[in-house]
Scaffold this motif. Sequence first.
Motif, PDB file in Angstrom:
ATOM      1  N   ASP A   1      36.268  27.691  38.556  1.00 40.78           N
ATOM      2  CA  ASP A   1      36.942  26.440  38.929  1.00 40.78           C
ATOM      3  C   ASP A   1      36.641  25.294  37.990  1.00 40.78           C
ATOM      4  O   ASP A   1      37.053  24.159  38.250  1.00 40.78           O
TER       5      ASP A   1
ATOM      6  N   ASP B   1      46.182  29.241  42.035  1.00 41.91           N
ATOM      7  CA  ASP B   1      45.884  28.359  43.158  1.00 41.91           C
ATOM      8  C   ASP B   1      44.513  28.683  43.732  1.00 41.91           C
ATOM      9  O   ASP B   1      43.767  27.781  44.132  1.00 41.91           O
TER      10      ASP B   1
ATOM     11  N   ARG C   1      40.893  20.658  37.034  1.00 42.68           N
ATOM     12  CA  ARG C   1      42.323  20.885  37.219  1.00 42.68           C
ATOM     13  C   ARG C   1      42.955  21.472  35.957  1.00 42.68           C
ATOM     14  O   ARG C   1      42.301  21.698  34.961  1.00 42.68           O
ATOM     15  N   ASP C   2      44.283  21.668  36.035  1.00 44.13           N
ATOM     16  CA  ASP C   2      45.003  22.442  35.024  1.00 44.13           C
ATOM     17  C   ASP C   2      44.768  21.964  33.596  1.00 44.13           C
ATOM     18  O   ASP C   2      44.580  22.774  32.688  1.00 44.13           O
ATOM     19  N   ASP C   3      44.801  20.652  33.381  1.00 43.31           N
ATOM     20  CA  ASP C   3      44.681  20.158  32.014  1.00 43.31           C
ATOM     21  C   ASP C   3      43.327  20.518  31.414  1.00 43.31           C
ATOM     22  O   ASP C   3      43.229  20.906  30.240  1.00 43.31           O
TER      23      ASP C   3
ATOM     24  N   HIS D   1      45.469  31.515  32.172  1.00 39.86           N
ATOM     25  CA  HIS D   1      46.108  31.495  33.479  1.00 39.86           C
ATOM     26  C   HIS D   1      45.441  30.434  34.342  1.00 39.86           C
ATOM     27  O   HIS D   1      44.250  30.149  34.188  1.00 39.86           O
ATOM     28  N   VAL D   2      46.209  29.866  35.254  1.00 39.85           N
ATOM     29  CA  VAL D   2      45.670  28.977  36.284  1.00 39.85           C
ATOM     30  C   VAL D   2      46.235  29.460  37.617  1.00 39.85           C
ATOM     31  O   VAL D   2      47.446  29.602  37.769  1.00 39.85           O
TER      32      VAL D   2
ATOM     33  N   ARG E   1      42.261  26.437  41.255  1.00 38.28           N
ATOM     34  CA  ARG E   1      42.417  25.048  41.681  1.00 38.28           C
ATOM     35  C   ARG E   1      41.642  24.705  42.956  1.00 38.28           C
ATOM     36  O   ARG E   1      41.947  23.721  43.604  1.00 38.28           O
TER      37      ARG E   1
ATOM     38  N   ALA F   1      40.786  32.690  33.442  1.00 38.86           N
ATOM     39  CA  ALA F   1      41.633  31.928  34.364  1.00 38.86           C
ATOM     40  C   ALA F   1      40.840  30.843  35.070  1.00 38.86           C
ATOM     41  O   ALA F   1      39.667  31.017  35.399  1.00 38.86           O
ATOM     42  N   GLY F   2      41.505  29.718  35.320  1.00 37.93           N
ATOM     43  CA  GLY F   2      40.953  28.670  36.160  1.00 37.93           C
ATOM     44  C   GLY F   2      41.570  28.755  37.545  1.00 37.93           C
ATOM     45  O   GLY F   2      42.685  29.257  37.697  1.00 37.93           O
TER      46      GLY F   2
ATOM     47  N   PHE G   1      41.469  23.099  32.312  1.00 40.65           N
ATOM     48  CA  PHE G   1      41.466  24.550  32.094  1.00 40.65           C
ATOM     49  C   PHE G   1      42.187  24.900  30.800  1.00 40.65           C
ATOM     50  O   PHE G   1      41.689  25.690  29.988  1.00 40.65           O
ATOM     51  N   ARG G   2      43.362  24.320  30.619  1.00 40.57           N
ATOM     52  CA  ARG G   2      44.163  24.646  29.433  1.00 40.57           C
ATOM     53  C   ARG G   2      43.452  24.184  28.162  1.00 40.57           C
ATOM     54  O   ARG G   2      43.446  24.894  27.144  1.00 40.57           O
TER      55      ARG G   2
END
Length: 231
Positions: free
Chosen positions: A178, A217, A203-205, A214-215, A198, A195-196, A207-208
């Motif tokens: 996470d 839920d 958050r997504d940014d 991959h992200v 949520r 993968a991250g 992780f990327r």
Amino acid sequence: MTTTDIRLVVLDMAGTTVADGGLVERAFDAAARELGVEPGTPDHAEKLDYVRATMGESKISVFRHLFGDEDRAQHANTMFEKAYGELVDGGLIAPVPGAREAVEELTADGRTVVLTTGFARVTQDAILGALGWRDLVPLTLCPADAGGRGRPYPDMVLAAFLRTGAADDVRQVAVVGDTAYDVLSGVRAGAGLVAGVRTGAHRDDAFREAGAGHVLDSVAGLPALLRGVDG
């Protein structure tokens, strides 16, 4: 290689498979008070911001940054682990919804699952005991089990790879967490899937930026992803 080639899955605990409801911040408050850092002060706010930003990192590394000399860092870490353990014993943690089922599905699919943490072994064991997870996976790792550096270094991922013998190639390893530190540790280890999720700190940014491919839920979606059903 594809997602279906994954043989070893390395999962973070707090925030990924374990919902702790902000216990890290509560335990930090207790540790900070022991070192004279009072809530409501600018010093406390600054240090708490750093704790939030470095979720997933080895806790002793965080305290070394915050408190400077080794004695103060070790004292803070001891107080943190004590406070967190008391909160765990008070029944304030629970599995992330679907997490245990996801681990069981992954195992049923023939994959080996390892649980990792940035906490000390005593705290990791307390969490596993509180959730009834001591026999859920064949191996659990904390930073001290892999040389002491913890995340964002790749050491725990590589230790899982070496100790389980579940995969022939690091590209057959999936790393899921996470925080950006979980992601970065997987990227640095050369994992084939990183993968991250949520359900925790980042958050997504983030992780990327750290290199996640991959992200999700939540970790509950991981078995389907690895079966090639979704992604």
